[in-house]
Design a protein around this motif. Structure first.
Motif, PDB file in Angstrom:
ATOM      1  N   TRP A  33      31.136  36.710  41.689  1.00 49.42           N
ATOM      2  CA  TRP A  33      31.796  37.876  41.084  1.00 49.42           C
ATOM      3  C   TRP A  33      33.313  37.763  41.224  1.00 49.42           C
ATOM      4  N   TYR A  34      33.779  37.418  42.416  1.00 46.33           N
ATOM      5  CA  TYR A  34      35.221  37.359  42.634  1.00 46.33           C
ATOM      6  C   TYR A  34      35.862  36.111  42.034  1.00 46.33           C
ATOM      7  N   ARG A  35      35.063  35.082  41.740  1.00 44.68           N
ATOM      8  CA  ARG A  35      35.610  33.966  40.968  1.00 44.68           C
ATOM      9  C   ARG A  35      35.943  34.415  39.547  1.00 44.68           C
ATOM     10  N   TYR A  36      35.080  35.242  38.977  1.00 44.07           N
ATOM     11  CA  TYR A  36      35.392  35.825  37.665  1.00 44.07           C
ATOM     12  C   TYR A  36      36.616  36.734  37.762  1.00 44.07           C
ATOM     13  N   ALA A  47      40.312  39.908  44.579  1.00 44.17           N
ATOM     14  CA  ALA A  47      39.852  38.513  44.595  1.00 44.17           C
ATOM     15  C   ALA A  47      40.695  37.614  45.485  1.00 44.17           C
ATOM     16  N   PRO A  48      42.034  37.667  45.440  1.00 42.92           N
ATOM     17  CA  PRO A  48      42.806  36.787  46.337  1.00 42.92           C
ATOM     18  C   PRO A  48      42.494  37.023  47.809  1.00 42.92           C
ATOM     19  N   ALA A  49      42.355  38.288  48.189  1.00 44.12           N
ATOM     20  CA  ALA A  49      42.032  38.587  49.587  1.00 44.12           C
ATOM     21  C   ALA A  49      40.628  38.104  49.934  1.00 44.12           C
ATOM     22  N   TYR A  50      39.688  38.317  49.029  1.00 46.06           N
ATOM     23  CA  TYR A  50      38.309  37.900  49.287  1.00 46.06           C
ATOM     24  C   TYR A  50      38.236  36.386  49.484  1.00 46.06           C
ATOM     25  N   HIS A  51      38.900  35.638  48.630  1.00 52.45           N
ATOM     26  CA  HIS A  51      38.845  34.177  48.721  1.00 52.45           C
ATOM     27  C   HIS A  51      39.629  33.636  49.924  1.00 52.45           C
ATOM     28  N   ALA A  52      40.566  34.419  50.441  1.00 51.40           N
ATOM     29  CA  ALA A  52      41.317  34.001  51.630  1.00 51.40           C
ATOM     30  C   ALA A  52      40.641  34.419  52.926  1.00 51.40           C
ATOM     31  N   ASP A 111      39.067  36.545  39.731  1.00 53.96           N
ATOM     32  CA  ASP A 111      40.268  35.725  39.865  1.00 53.96           C
ATOM     33  C   ASP A 111      40.807  35.296  38.497  1.00 53.96           C
ATOM     34  N   ARG A 112      39.910  35.142  37.539  1.00 55.89           N
ATOM     35  CA  ARG A 112      40.305  34.760  36.177  1.00 55.89           C
ATOM     36  C   ARG A 112      40.532  35.988  35.293  1.00 55.89           C
ATOM     37  N   HIS A 113      40.500  37.166  35.882  1.00 54.22           N
ATOM     38  CA  HIS A 113      40.645  38.431  35.158  1.00 54.22           C
ATOM     39  C   HIS A 113      39.566  38.571  34.095  1.00 54.22           C
ATOM     40  N   GLU A 114      38.344  38.237  34.524  1.00 60.09           N
ATOM     41  CA  GLU A 114      37.167  38.395  33.681  1.00 60.09           C
ATOM     42  C   GLU A 114      36.225  39.398  34.348  1.00 60.09           C
ATOM     43  N   PHE A 115      35.767  40.366  33.565  1.00 63.78           N
ATOM     44  CA  PHE A 115      34.868  41.382  34.102  1.00 63.78           C
ATOM     45  C   PHE A 115      33.480  41.168  33.515  1.00 63.78           C
ATOM     46  N   LEU A 116      32.495  41.026  34.399  1.00 64.29           N
ATOM     47  CA  LEU A 116      31.119  40.778  33.974  1.00 64.29           C
ATOM     48  C   LEU A 116      30.398  42.078  33.653  1.00 64.29           C
ATOM     49  N   ILE A 117      29.692  42.096  32.522  1.00 64.53           N
ATOM     50  CA  ILE A 117      28.799  43.213  32.209  1.00 64.53           C
ATOM     51  C   ILE A 117      27.400  42.647  31.979  1.00 64.53           C
ATOM     52  N   THR A 118      26.420  43.289  32.581  1.00 60.85           N
ATOM     53  CA  THR A 118      25.051  42.794  32.505  1.00 60.85           C
ATOM     54  C   THR A 118      24.399  43.167  31.174  1.00 60.85           C
ATOM     55  N   ASN A 119      23.391  42.389  30.795  1.00 61.69           N
ATOM     56  CA  ASN A 119      22.600  42.705  29.606  1.00 61.69           C
ATOM     57  C   ASN A 119      21.469  43.684  29.914  1.00 61.69           C
ATOM     58  N   TYR A 120      21.290  44.002  31.195  1.00 62.63           N
ATOM     59  CA  TYR A 120      20.197  44.893  31.602  1.00 62.63           C
ATOM     60  C   TYR A 120      20.554  46.351  31.323  1.00 62.63           C
ATOM     61  N   MET A 121      19.590  47.104  30.759  1.00 63.32           N
ATOM     62  CA  MET A 121      19.748  48.547  30.552  1.00 63.32           C
ATOM     63  C   MET A 121      18.658  49.276  31.325  1.00 63.32           C
ATOM     64  N   ARG A 122      19.033  50.336  32.030  1.00 63.42           N
ATOM     65  CA  ARG A 122      18.068  51.137  32.788  1.00 63.42           C
ATOM     66  C   ARG A 122      16.953  51.640  31.872  1.00 63.42           C
ATOM     67  N   SER A 123      15.822  51.991  32.468  1.00 58.70           N
ATOM     68  CA  SER A 123      14.698  52.526  31.703  1.00 58.70           C
ATOM     69  C   SER A 123      14.933  53.997  31.367  1.00 58.70           C
ATOM     70  N   TRP A 124      14.161  54.502  30.422  1.00 56.76           N
ATOM     71  CA  TRP A 124      14.257  55.914  30.026  1.00 56.76           C
ATOM     72  C   TRP A 124      13.970  56.834  31.202  1.00 56.76           C
ATOM     73  N   GLU A 125      13.102  56.372  32.122  1.00 54.24           N
ATOM     74  CA  GLU A 125      12.743  57.189  33.290  1.00 54.24           C
ATOM     75  C   GLU A 125      13.859  57.232  34.323  1.00 54.24           C
ATOM     76  N   GLU A 126      14.855  56.364  34.196  1.00 51.88           N
ATOM     77  CA  GLU A 126      15.954  56.292  35.167  1.00 51.88           C
ATOM     78  C   GLU A 126      17.250  56.868  34.611  1.00 51.88           C
ATOM     79  N   LEU A 127      17.148  57.742  33.610  1.00 52.46           N
ATOM     80  CA  LEU A 127      18.366  58.246  32.968  1.00 52.46           C
ATOM     81  C   LEU A 127      19.293  58.947  33.949  1.00 52.46           C
ATOM     82  N   ASP A 128      18.740  59.731  34.852  1.00 54.83           N
ATOM     83  CA  ASP A 128      19.576  60.519  35.757  1.00 54.83           C
ATOM     84  C   ASP A 128      20.177  59.700  36.889  1.00 54.83           C
ATOM     85  N   TRP A 129      19.475  58.672  37.311  1.00 53.91           N
ATOM     86  CA  TRP A 129      19.985  57.863  38.418  1.00 53.91           C
ATOM     87  C   TRP A 129      19.253  56.549  38.441  1.00 53.91           C
TER      88      TRP A 129
END
Length: 238
Positions: A78-81, A131-136, A83-101
Motif C-alpha cells: 500500500w505504501y509503495r503505491y 509513506a516516507p516515514a513508513y519506509h524509513a 510513495d508514487r502518489h497512487e491511490f488504490l481502489i478495490t473492485n469489491y462492492m459490499r453486499s446489499w445486506e451490508e449497506l449500513d455497515w
C-alpha cells in the motif's frame, strides 16, 4: 489495471449508498471533505470510471487512482503505491445486506470516502507524509504506530470546525450507522496526539467506541511531523 464494467447489482448498491449518504455528509462532514466532494462531482447512479476520476483528481492534486482486484492490500505494498502518489481502489462492492455497515473496505468506501479529499492539494500533502516515514521505519512496532496514526486521523478521525465537531475520517464518511453515531456524539472523543493514539489498537471488525479529534488540517500535519521527522532524521543520519 484496465478499467472494468460494473454489474447492475453493483451500480444499484452504489446508487442506494449515495442516496443515503449525501444528506448525512451535507449535515455532518468536514468542510474540507465537502469542498472536495463538490469539486469531484461523483455520479449518483453508478460507479465512476477511472477516467472520470483521474481526469479531475490528477490535475487537482497530482495523484493517480488505480484499480485493484485485491481485497486487502498489505501495508508494505500500500505504501509503495502511496510513495508514487497512487491511490488504490478495490473492485469489491459490499453486499446489499451490508449497506449500513461493512467491516471490509469496498469501492464505495474507497471512492466516496477517500477521493473527494484528493481534489485538495493541501490534503494530498498530508497523505504524502506517511509513506516516507513508513519506509524509513526500522521495526514492526514503528510501522504499526504509523498505521495507527493514519487510522485514527485520516480513516476514523473527527475535526473541530467553527466550534462544532465534524466527521473527518474516510472510513466514517462512507459508513451509515457508524457515521451517525460519530456525528451525533454517541462515542468517546479524545484529543488527537501522537502519545494518545500510538497506544490504541485499531478496531477492525466492529464499530468504534473511541475516536480522536483534530483541531485543523495544519494541526494534524504538525502533530504527525513530530513523530515522522524523528524517523526520517534517524534514517538520513545512517
Amino acid at each position: 489495471m484496465e478499467d472494468i464494467e460494473f454489474t447492475p447489482e453493483q451500480n444499484k448498491t452504489w446508487a442506494e449508498l449515495y442516496r443515503r449518504q449525501v444528506p448525512r455528509i451535507e449535515e455532518h462532514a468536514s468542510a474540507l471533505y465537502l469542498e472536495g466532494f463538490r469539486l469531484l462531482q461523483l455520479p449518483s447512479e453508478g460507479v465512476p470510471s477511472l477516467d472520470q476520476l483521474n481526469t479531475k483528481i490528477t490535475p487537482a492534486s497530482g495523484w493517480t487512482i488505480v484499480r485493484t482486484d485485491v481485497r486487502y492490500t498489505d501495508s508494505d505494498e500500500w505504501y509503495r503505491y502511496f510513495d508514487r502518489h497512487e491511490f488504490l481502489i478495490t473492485n469489491y462492492m459490499r453486499s446489499w445486506e451490508e449497506l449500513d455497515w461493512t467491516p471490509e473496505p469496498d469501492m464505495f468506501h474507497d471512492i466516496f470516502g477517500h477521493l473527494p479529499f484528493f481534489m485538495l492539494r493541501r490534503y494530498a500533502e498530508l497523505q504524502e507524509m506517511f509513506a516516507p516515514a513508513y519506509h524509513a521505519a526500522v521495526s514492526d512496532a514503528e510501522k504499526e504506530n504509523i498505521k495507527r496514526l493514519a487510522w485514527y486521523s485520516t480513516e476514523f478521525g473527527m475535526i473541530r470546525e467553527g466550534g462544532k465537531m465534524k466527521v473527518f475520517g474516510t472510513g466514517l464518511m462512507s459508513g451509515g450507522e457508524e457515521f451517525l453515531n460519530a456525528a451525533e456524539g454517541r462515542m468517546n472523543y479524545h484529543e488527537f496526539s501522537v502519545d494518545n493514539v500510538i497506544g490504541h489498537d485499531k478496531v477492525l471488525y466492529e464499530q468504534h467506541q473511541d475516536l480522536y479529534v483534530i483541531e485543523s488540517l495544519e494541526q494534524l500535519k504538525t502533530e504527525l511531523a513530530r513523530y515522522f521527522d524523528s524517523i526520517l532524521e534517524r534514517a538520513a543520519s545512517k
